[in-house]
Enzyme design. Structure first.
Site: not given
Length: 323
Positions: A39-41, A45
């Protein structure tokens, strides 16, 4: 659709369904993601099956844009400081004599502008290095047709086999044996990844559920090796607790994984830990009925090991009776 295959699949208690191979549940997105990498902040997403190629291209283009910006900043400061720039060839020069004759520059370049340009140059170079390293890491896992999570699962498989000395060998099922074939699994001319995100081509000697079977073995092993603890102090769940000691404050885990609040008397099943912190799952009364699982980090100072079960006066499962 194939109910007989459910024995090979993991069940997601939150989504109330079986996970497809290579899928994982994301706590931030609150859903299971196909071929989840992480999960990429920064994009708010998950990086997975649908957008793995787009995310990797983003990791490539962002450093290129920052390199371009760095070049502009350097040339701007150079020309303003020396009023002349040369690329080493007598035919390629920028003559700033016209600017010297005109005392009114279009854009004033004073001390504040120089400081701002120098600060922006540092940010651009820092972004180039940081995001460029992420791009290299992503390309390494893509060329072996893995994700970051699957690389971790493979490492834990090797540790499990070495710990129990079972003599088995774990072969990652999705590595096609060719970097080009693995590359084509993510990058296509159309921009649409191959497959449907559920069924994947596997190498000889493996089948669709080789990875999920290994994950089930690792989960069973984690339950066996987990240790039960009881909370002896209250913990509010803050990231850096001030009242739990200086060492606990400064050694808080650098991770996005959550912290769990504890009340005195709570039971926790710890699965891993650091010197001053532990990670585990709070044992809830409703957990057997499919309740929400509370997992996260908590200070080691707040708990003590349960040597015996209070009701049966027997050693807790997974622990040896201490002498």
């Amino acid at each position: 659709e194939k109910s007989q295959d459910c024995m090979y699949l993991q069940y997601c208690k939150v989504c109330q369904s079986y996970k497809a191979p290579r899928s994982h549940h994301c706590r931030k997105c609150n859903r299971c993601v196909m071929k989840m990498d992480h999960h990429c902040p920064w994009i708010n997403n998950c990086c997975g099956y649908q957008n793995h190629a787009s995310f990797t291209l983003f990791l490539l283009l962002a450093p290129l844009g920052c390199i371009h910006a760095s070049f502009i900043f350097i040339m701007t400061m150079y020309t303003q400081l020396y009023n002349r720039i040369s690329f080493g060839w007598s035919s390629v020069k920028i003559d700033m004599s016209a600017a010297k004759r005109d005392p009114r520059p279009i854009i004033p370049f004073g001390l504040s502008a120089f400081a701002a340009s120098l600060f922006a140059l540092g940010l651009a170079l820092g972004t180039t290095i940081a995001v460029g390293m992420l791009f290299i890491i992503q390309m390494k896992v893509i060329l072996t047709n893995k994700t970051s999570i699957e690389s971790w699962i493979e490492e834990k498989a090797k540790d499990r086999i070495q710990y129990y000395q079972t003599g088995e060998t774990f072969i990652f099922p999705y590595d096609m044996g060719s970097k080009w074939k693995n590359f084509r699994q993510v990058f296509t001319w159309s921009g649409i990844p191959e497959g449907d995100g559920l069924d994947w081509p596997v190498r000889d000697g493996c089948h669709q559920y080789s990875l999920t079977i290994e994950q089930l073995k690792q989960k069973a092993d984690k339950r066996v090796r987990s240790v039960r603890y009881r909370a002896v102090e209250d913990y509010s769940g803050v990231c850096c607790p001030v009242t739990k000691g200086v060492k606990t404050f400064f050694t808080t885990p650098c991770t996005e994984e959550p912290r769990i609040a504890l009340s005195k008397g709570d039971l926790i099943l710890a699965t891993r830990g650091l010197k001053h912190w532990m990670y585990g799952e709070k044992i809830l009364i409703s957990a057997a009925d499919g309740g929400i699982r509370e997992r996260g980090w908590f200070p080691r100072k707040c708990v003590e090991k349960c040597q015996y079960d209070s009701e049966t006066d027997e050693p807790v499962d997974g622990e040896k009776k201490s002498k």
